[in-house]
Design a protein around this motif. Structure first.
Motif, PDB file in Angstrom:
ATOM      1  N   ALA A  50      38.195   4.847  15.480  1.00  0.00           N
ATOM      2  CA  ALA A  50      37.197   5.149  14.310  1.00  0.00           C
ATOM      3  C   ALA A  50      36.489   6.731  14.693  1.00  0.00           C
ATOM      4  CB  ALA A  50      36.187   3.996  13.935  1.00  0.00           C
ATOM      5  N   ALA A  51      36.444   7.101  15.812  1.00  0.00           N
ATOM      6  CA  ALA A  51      35.663   8.150  16.317  1.00  0.00           C
ATOM      7  C   ALA A  51      36.569   9.311  15.713  1.00  0.00           C
ATOM      8  CB  ALA A  51      35.395   8.484  17.720  1.00  0.00           C
ATOM      9  N   THR A  52      37.854   9.270  15.433  1.00  0.00           N
ATOM     10  CA  THR A  52      38.722  10.518  15.047  1.00  0.00           C
ATOM     11  C   THR A  52      38.810  10.489  13.572  1.00  0.00           C
ATOM     12  OG1 THR A  52      40.811   8.942  15.031  1.00  0.00           O
ATOM     13  CG2 THR A  52      40.043  10.069  17.090  1.00  0.00           C
ATOM     14  N   ILE A  53      37.982   9.790  12.915  1.00  0.00           N
ATOM     15  CA  ILE A  53      38.133   9.894  11.299  1.00  0.00           C
ATOM     16  C   ILE A  53      36.934  10.872  10.975  1.00  0.00           C
ATOM     17  CG2 ILE A  53      37.526   8.602   9.224  1.00  0.00           C
ATOM     18  CD1 ILE A  53      38.730   6.156  10.680  1.00  0.00           C
ATOM     19  N   ILE A  54      37.248  11.777  10.088  1.00  0.00           N
ATOM     20  CA  ILE A  54      36.454  13.114   9.872  1.00  0.00           C
ATOM     21  C   ILE A  54      36.019  12.503   8.176  1.00  0.00           C
ATOM     22  CG2 ILE A  54      35.951  15.354   9.378  1.00  0.00           C
ATOM     23  CD1 ILE A  54      38.352  16.101  11.329  1.00  0.00           C
ATOM     24  N   PRO A  55      34.973  12.385   7.886  1.00  0.00           N
ATOM     25  CA  PRO A  55      34.674  11.869   6.488  1.00  0.00           C
ATOM     26  C   PRO A  55      34.831  13.025   5.623  1.00  0.00           C
ATOM     27  CG  PRO A  55      32.396  12.159   7.909  1.00  0.00           C
ATOM     28  CD  PRO A  55      33.702  12.338   8.485  1.00  0.00           C
ATOM     29  N   ALA A  56      34.952  12.827   4.308  1.00  0.00           N
ATOM     30  CA  ALA A  56      35.174  13.911   3.421  1.00  0.00           C
ATOM     31  C   ALA A  56      33.936  15.013   3.612  1.00  0.00           C
ATOM     32  CB  ALA A  56      35.125  13.497   1.851  1.00  0.00           C
ATOM     33  N   GLY A  57      34.055  16.106   3.618  1.00  0.00           N
ATOM     34  CA  GLY A  57      33.320  17.325   3.768  1.00  0.00           C
ATOM     35  C   GLY A  57      32.515  17.281   4.991  1.00  0.00           C
ATOM     36  N   GLY A  58      33.211  16.425   5.890  1.00  0.00           N
ATOM     37  CA  GLY A  58      32.530  16.303   7.316  1.00  0.00           C
ATOM     38  C   GLY A  58      32.956  17.072   8.492  1.00  0.00           C
ATOM     39  N   TYR A  59      32.479  16.855   9.756  1.00  0.00           N
ATOM     40  CA  TYR A  59      32.836  17.604  10.797  1.00  0.00           C
ATOM     41  C   TYR A  59      33.138  16.439  11.954  1.00  0.00           C
ATOM     42  CZ  TYR A  59      29.999  20.744   8.197  1.00  0.00           C
ATOM     43  OH  TYR A  59      29.668  21.519   6.890  1.00  0.00           O
ATOM     44  N   LEU A  60      33.765  17.122  12.957  1.00  0.00           N
ATOM     45  CA  LEU A  60      34.288  16.332  14.049  1.00  0.00           C
ATOM     46  C   LEU A  60      34.322  17.459  14.988  1.00  0.00           C
ATOM     47  CD1 LEU A  60      35.158  13.545  15.240  1.00  0.00           C
ATOM     48  CD2 LEU A  60      37.544  14.814  15.176  1.00  0.00           C
ATOM     49  N   VAL A  61      33.675  16.904  16.302  1.00  0.00           N
ATOM     50  CA  VAL A  61      33.720  17.895  17.363  1.00  0.00           C
ATOM     51  C   VAL A  61      34.629  17.156  18.626  1.00  0.00           C
ATOM     52  CG1 VAL A  61      32.421  18.979  19.542  1.00  0.00           C
ATOM     53  CG2 VAL A  61      31.310  18.832  17.258  1.00  0.00           C
ATOM     54  N   LEU A  62      35.688  17.833  19.036  1.00  0.00           N
ATOM     55  CA  LEU A  62      36.470  17.538  20.168  1.00  0.00           C
ATOM     56  C   LEU A  62      36.029  18.387  21.400  1.00  0.00           C
ATOM     57  CD1 LEU A  62      40.035  17.770  18.506  1.00  0.00           C
ATOM     58  CD2 LEU A  62      38.485  15.734  18.919  1.00  0.00           C
ATOM     59  N   PHE A  63      35.756  17.511  22.535  1.00  0.00           N
ATOM     60  CA  PHE A  63      35.117  18.158  23.557  1.00  0.00           C
ATOM     61  C   PHE A  63      36.513  18.496  24.476  1.00  0.00           C
ATOM     62  CE2 PHE A  63      32.329  15.071  22.115  1.00  0.00           C
ATOM     63  CZ  PHE A  63      31.166  15.904  22.221  1.00  0.00           C
TER      64      PHE A  63
END
Length: 133
Positions: A50-63
């Motif tokens: 679930a951590a790989t899901i970016i919500p609508a208008g959202g952000y995700l940081v990959l290290f």
């Protein structure tokens, strides 16, 4: 449309922020990330987390720390502080975003001037996971 939103080079973190400009969540599990644009499938982001899901208008940081054993958001590539390229591709190998950057400065992030924009600028106050606007 999703795009790499910000490249952050900080003392404790080197990563890539992805912005989801759509009005639906996007799961980037199964997508590919690379620091060699000639090899689009260098690292596949794990699926089923679930951590790989970016919500609508959202952000995700990959290290980008070459420590995938730390979880789905830790990718097995490492970005060079001297500059190189970064690419994000969907599961079929279609380009989502590519960017070539120059030498990085500690605690200064390089990102899109506004969320989803084409123009890249430096930010003296890195804000991973938050808007560039």
């Amino acid at each position: 449309m999703i795009r790499a939103s910000r490249m952050t080079s900080a003392i404790l973190m080197t990563g890539v922020e992805i912005y989801n400009a759509t009005d639906e969540a996007v799961d980037v599990g199964g997508y590919y990330i690379t620091d060699d644009l000639e090899v689009y499938d260098e690292w596949q982001i794990p699926t089923g987390d679930a951590a790989t899901i970016i919500p609508a208008g959202g952000y995700l940081v990959l290290f980008a720390d070459e420590e995938p054993e730390q979880g789905a958001l830790h990718v097995n590539i490492k970005l060079s502080g001297g500059g190189e390229a970064i690419g994000l591709y969907n599961a079929d190998g279609v380009t989502i975003d590519e960017y070539t950057f120059g030498e990085q400065v500690t605690d200064v992030s390089e990102g899109r001037e506004t969320d989803g924009a084409l123009t890249w600028v430096n930010f003296v106050v890195p804000t991973p996971g938050a808007t560039n606007n």
